[in-house]
Design an enzyme around this catalytic site. Structure first.
Site, PDB file in Angstrom:
ATOM      1  CD  GLU A 181      33.552  66.583  35.428  1.00 32.78           C
ATOM      2  OE1 GLU A 181      33.680  65.423  34.984  1.00 32.78           O
ATOM      3  OE2 GLU A 181      32.457  67.057  35.772  1.00 32.78           O
ATOM      4  NE  ARG A 185      33.926  64.023  32.489  1.00 30.25           N
ATOM      5  CZ  ARG A 185      32.825  64.317  31.816  1.00 30.25           C
ATOM      6  NH1 ARG A 185      32.642  63.860  30.601  1.00 30.25           N
ATOM      7  NH2 ARG A 185      31.894  65.091  32.346  1.00 30.25           N
ATOM      8  CG  ASP A 319      26.830  64.527  42.720  1.00 33.55           C
ATOM      9  OD1 ASP A 319      27.906  65.082  42.989  1.00 33.55           O
ATOM     10  OD2 ASP A 319      26.350  64.507  41.571  1.00 33.55           O
ATOM     11  CD  GLU A 497      23.606  61.216  37.157  1.00 24.86           C
ATOM     12  OE1 GLU A 497      24.771  61.643  36.972  1.00 24.86           O
ATOM     13  OE2 GLU A 497      22.676  61.389  36.331  1.00 24.86           O
ATOM     14  CB  THR A 583      31.299  59.326  40.585  1.00 24.56           C
ATOM     15  OG1 THR A 583      30.002  59.924  40.547  1.00 24.56           O
ATOM     16  CG2 THR A 583      32.329  60.260  39.958  1.00 24.56           C
TER      17      THR A 583
END
Length: 592
Positions: A181, A185, A319, A497, A583
């Protein structure tokens, strides 16, 4: 005076020898004694704090030989984006009006964050509280930087940069930091803001380097596999580290884009080397798993066992591992064929065992499901669990991108069906929003699937064996649309998504109907999620008056609203032929 000259020469040789020995030692510890940077490339802007702590944490397990960034191959990546025709005056008027509406909702959320939680990770959209679930480094601000620039909010961007300058990555509000994360980010956000703003703001790259230097310490383990749930404060003290026994593949396998781009911008191969070691393990074991071609959801990073576990999915926890394969190929400019191989080999079992066709009243669509394999049952006898996750809705965009990049034209039809599957999930949702997880009836034959009311009723009864009511009552009570057998998780937490894949497919095909469907999605989502402060996730989007969560994840402004904006923006803005989106929807500039 030959004696003096001789002494000077001797002293000079001694000094040079000491410099060489120091240089060799320092490089052996994972350092770099000279910036071996070609004159034609920019060097890293130095940090204002030359004593930056993470840069000086000694490596217990130094890298002896670095993997080098491969040289990109000019024109090896084909044209990806559709050549959009000239629009009429009326079409432009409608598009600009929609664009302004999306932008207005972004500024509404931004002002809510700025007023109530400036400098914190998130604003609570109901109570206005400031929250810090991502280390306390202003996650929403950093995540939204490139969105601010893309939407032309330059004054807000400049204000945010002043806060970026103050970020201190040597202190953390959490004991345990999620490396994945933090990478997508913070590191992704800073790098993308640097790229989309024309690399005019050195502070962005400087802070990205600070994040990279911090995260690099998480790789200091005996086998150089990173600790994905990282005890930040222990690492800062030099406590010995070891990679985990049960690691999610998405978290260890989705660091490639950000670390690669950092290496490209700084000419420091350490970051690329760090992630390449991970992907080499995925590569070497791709054919050894219990579903050859794919990797299980959990791997053992400590023992380097990436093939033992039995569960397979491209939904949550796996994913972005798959999403990053074609994107890494693009970012490397085709300089490595490894990622082509990894993607194409993974697509074989995906199309055979993961993608399924749900039984619907007329819609020929696909969803990604889940598969469990014990390694003994013949692959032809594996059962696909017809569980559709909102998280897996990224798949349509991934397959569309792979179809273009790897010259797989037949896969573009697969991509359309995957995108249409998630659109069907929205259109059949009670509010027009797809829940987090739904279960459907899987067609036995994807090419010949007709609606069977009795079968649907039977599977609804099977889903609720302890409920003695009639099947009609079960359908009504659980608010099940035709074809849905159960809703495992009725939340909608502002996820991106579905619109992500709509955006990618739209930019690749130019299909205008996708933009129309995107607008319906946008109006529906905003209608149900807007608050006086910002926007809120929904605890249950299967009821008429959904209760709101006091949570607005940073990806609402980093991803969801950005994708809606880009659909209605000029197609040249963040062109897929110029950028690779991570992503978290952060656009990283392609080198070729």
């Amino acid at each position: 005076m030959p004696f003096v000259k001789s002494k000077i020469v001797s002293l000079t040789l001694i000094i040079l020898g000491l410099v060489f020995l120091f240089s060799f030692y320092h490089r052996s510890q994972g350092g770099s004694y000279f910036p071996l940077i070609p004159a034609t490339k920019p060097s890293v802007p130095p940090s204002e704090n030359s004593d930056y702590v993470w840069a000086h944490v000694p490596q217990s397990y130094p890298v002896r030989e670095l993997s080098r960034l491969p040289q990109s191959i000019p024109k090896s990546i084909p044209i990806i984006q559709h050549s959009f025709p000239h629009e009429s005056r009326e079409e432009r008027k409608v598009r600009i009006a929609r664009l302004d509406t999306v932008k207005g909702n972004f500024t509404h959320a931004w002002q809510g964050y700025k007023t109530h939680a400036w400098g914190s990770d998130e604003v609570a959209p109901l109570s206005g509280r400031a929250q810090n679930p991502f280390g306390g480094w202003a996650a929403t601000l950093v995540d939204a930087l490139d969105s601010l620039w893309i939407m032309g909010l330059k004054d807000e961007f400049e204000d945010a940069l002043q806060q970026v300058e103050k970020l201190d990555f040597t202190s953390c509000s959490l004991e345990e930091l999620n490396v994945f994360e933090t990478t997508i980010r913070y590191l992704g956000g800073l790098l993308a803001a640097y790229d989309v703003s024309g690399q005019k703001y050195p502070v962005l790259l400087r802070k990205a380097v600070e994040v990279g230097q911090m995260l690099y310490v998480a790789f200091d383990t005996p086998n150089r596999m990173p600790i994905t749930r990282w005890r930040f404060h222990d690492a800062l003290k030099g406590v010995p580290q070891e990679a985990g026994d049960g690691v999610l593949v998405a978290e260890i396998g989705s660091l490639t884009l950000e670390f690669t781009r950092l290496s490209q911008l700084t000419n420091d191969d350490r970051y690329f080397d760090a992630i390449q070691r991970i992907m080499n393990e995925f590569d070497s074991q791709q054919d050894q798993t219990k579903l050859p071609g794919m990797w299980p959801v959990v791997v053992n990073a400590r023992t380097l066992n990436f093939h033992e576990y039995s569960g397979f999915t491209i939904g949550g926890m796996a994913d972005s591992l798959y999403e990053y394969l074609p994107k890494q190929h693009i970012l490397l400019g085709g300089g490595s064929q490894q990622y082509r191989k990894l993607y194409r080999d993974a697509m074989v079992p995906m199309k055979e065992h993961i993608f399924f066709r749900p039984m619907t009243k007329g819609a020929d669509v696909l969803f990604p499901g889940d598969v469990s394999s014990d390694g003994q049952t013949p692959l032809s006898e594996l059962h696909t669990e017809a569980k559709a996750q909102h998280l897996s809705c990224f798949a349509g965009g991934m397959v569309a991108l792979g179809a273009k990049v790897f010259d797989l034209p037949e896969d573009l039809d697969v991509a359309r069906k995957l995108v249409n599957g998630c659109l069907w999930g929205y259109e059949t949702g009670r509010l027009g929003i797809m829940p987090e997880i739904i279960r459907t009836v899987a067609c036995e034959d994807t090419h010949n699937c007709v609606w069977d009311e009795d079968r649907w009723h039977h599977e609804v009864n099977q889903a609720f064996p302890d409920d003695n009511g009639s099947v009609e009552d079960k359908i009504k009570t659980r608010r099940l649309a035709p074809g849905i057998t159960k809703i495992d998780d009725g939340r909608y937490i502002l996820r991106p998504e579905a619109i992500e894949s709509v955006f990618v497919l739209y930019r690749i095909t130019g299909d205008r109907s996708l933009a129309e469907k995107a607008w319906v999605m946008f109006e529906t989502i905003v209608k149900h999620t807007i608050t006086d402060i910002a926007h809120a996730g929904l605890n249950d989007c299967t009821v008429d008056d959904p209760p709101k969560q006091d949570r607005m994840e940073s990806f609402w402004m980093a991803e969801t609203l950005k994708y809606f904006y880009l659909i209605f923006a000029d197609p040249h803005i963040v062109s897929l032929d110029e950028y690779v989106l991570n992503t978290e929807a952060h656009p990283l500039r392609r080198t070729v």
